[in-house]
Design a protein around this motif. Structure first.
Motif: not given
Length: 331
Positions: A234-242, A212-230
């Motif tokens: 820890a290895a200093k590699v920038e990536q989209e959160v999802n 299982v992979r974890g989709q970061v949501l914008q809020g605290m309930t299961p009906d909130t959409p996925p988050a989107s930001y960079k």
């Protein structure tokens, strides 16, 4: 008749002052599961008794729950040096754990080590990736400390504490089943996986099978959409959160120091509040069957035994004055 009923109740749940035992209901599977509660934040003292009741009464396992206790005998999540009745580990067929920064005495640590070295399966939740810390330099268990090259967590589970990948207490987790491993028995009957804890940054080793992979949501309930930001890893590699999403549940088989092998299931989900979701609960129950080498049910009954209304996580706000006796069946 009254005395007979009292005798049956006493026989169904054996209880001692510092731990609780749930005897199996119905057909016994002849397996003893020891559940370890000991963390300051995610209410393991509520989650482990719920799982113990469920596994014993719904599925026929003997379950023993051990706690961190204060000097007055009440449950104290901050008592990092305490594990009640560690003798239960001597007969454990499986360990289910939600621990954080424990540093037990040598005798207790040796019992845990001996159980692992027997090759018992380990089902590890949330902060168990950094289960141990505070063993002094020179201790035979100092290698377990999370800040010692990742410690026990990285060696056995495949990861240690890295970072909050989602924003803590702001962005919840939706579990997304890894398509390539969707037929794994641990995912049998599992649909919705959700937790109001955030995704941890994690990079389990190549021998781990990600479930299982974890989709970061914008809020605290299961009906909130996925988050989107960079953000930066820890290895200093920038990536989209999802993109890609972090692993939040995986399995591996590990050779221990005694040369035997442990089947390991690790999830960075698993706080008491996460386990209020049926799919998340079923994944953990299925993992216990899998670890023990038993056939995983098509859709395991994961209905809690009695009420289950877990307290919100946090370093403050845990219920005060609780004793193991408060978790016996019927209370």
């Amino acid at each position: 008749m009254k005395s007979l009923l009292l005798s049956l109740l006493a026989a169904s749940t054996l209880q001692a002052a510092d731990h609780v035992v749930y005897e199996p209901a119905g057909d016994s599977k002849g397996k003893h599961i020891v559940l370890l509660a000991g963390d300051e934040e995610y209410r393991s003292e509520e989650a482990m008794p719920m799982l113990g009741k469920l596994l014993s009464q719904r599925h026929g396992f003997k379950c023993t729950v051990l706690f961190s206790l204060g000097a007055d005998g009440t449950i104290d999540p901050t008592a990092g040096g305490s594990l009640s009745h560690p003798e239960a580990l001597d007969s454990a067929d499986a360990i289910v754990m939600l621990l954080r920064f424990r540093h037990w005495d040598d005798a207790t640590s040796k019992k845990f080590e001996a159980a692992v070295n027997r090759g018992v399966p380990v089902i590890a939740l949330r902060t168990s990736t950094h289960a141990f810390n505070g063993y002094p330099k020179g201790s035979p268990f100092a290698a377990w400390n999370f800040n010692n090259n990742g410690g026990w967590g990285r060696k056995v589970l495949g990861e240690t504490w890295v970072s909050h990948w989602g924003n803590h207490k702001v962005e919840a987790t939706k579990g997304i089943i890894e398509a390539a491993n969707a037929n794994h028995p641990i995912l049998r009957g599992v649909s919705e996986i959700f937790g109001n804890t955030d995704v941890y940054e994690a990079a389990p080793p190549a021998d781990a099978v990600v479930l299982v992979r974890g989709q970061v949501l914008q809020g605290m309930t299961p009906d909130t959409p996925p988050a989107s930001y960079k953000k930066a890893t820890a290895a200093k590699v920038e990536q989209e959160v999802n993109t890609p999403m972090m692993p939040v549940a995986w399995v591996r088989v590990v050779k221990n120091d005694a040369g035997t092998e442990n089947k390991v299931f690790c999830t960075t989900m698993g706080a008491a509040t996460d386990l209020a979701t049926e799919g998340t609960r079923r994944m953990v129950v299925n993992a216990t069957f899998w670890g023990l080498g038993l056939e995983v049910p098509e859709k395991a009954d994961v209905t809690p035994v009695g009420d289950y209304n877990p307290t919100m996580y946090g370093f403050k706000g845990n219920k005060q004055g609780l004793k193991p006796d408060d978790f016996v069946l019927g209370k």
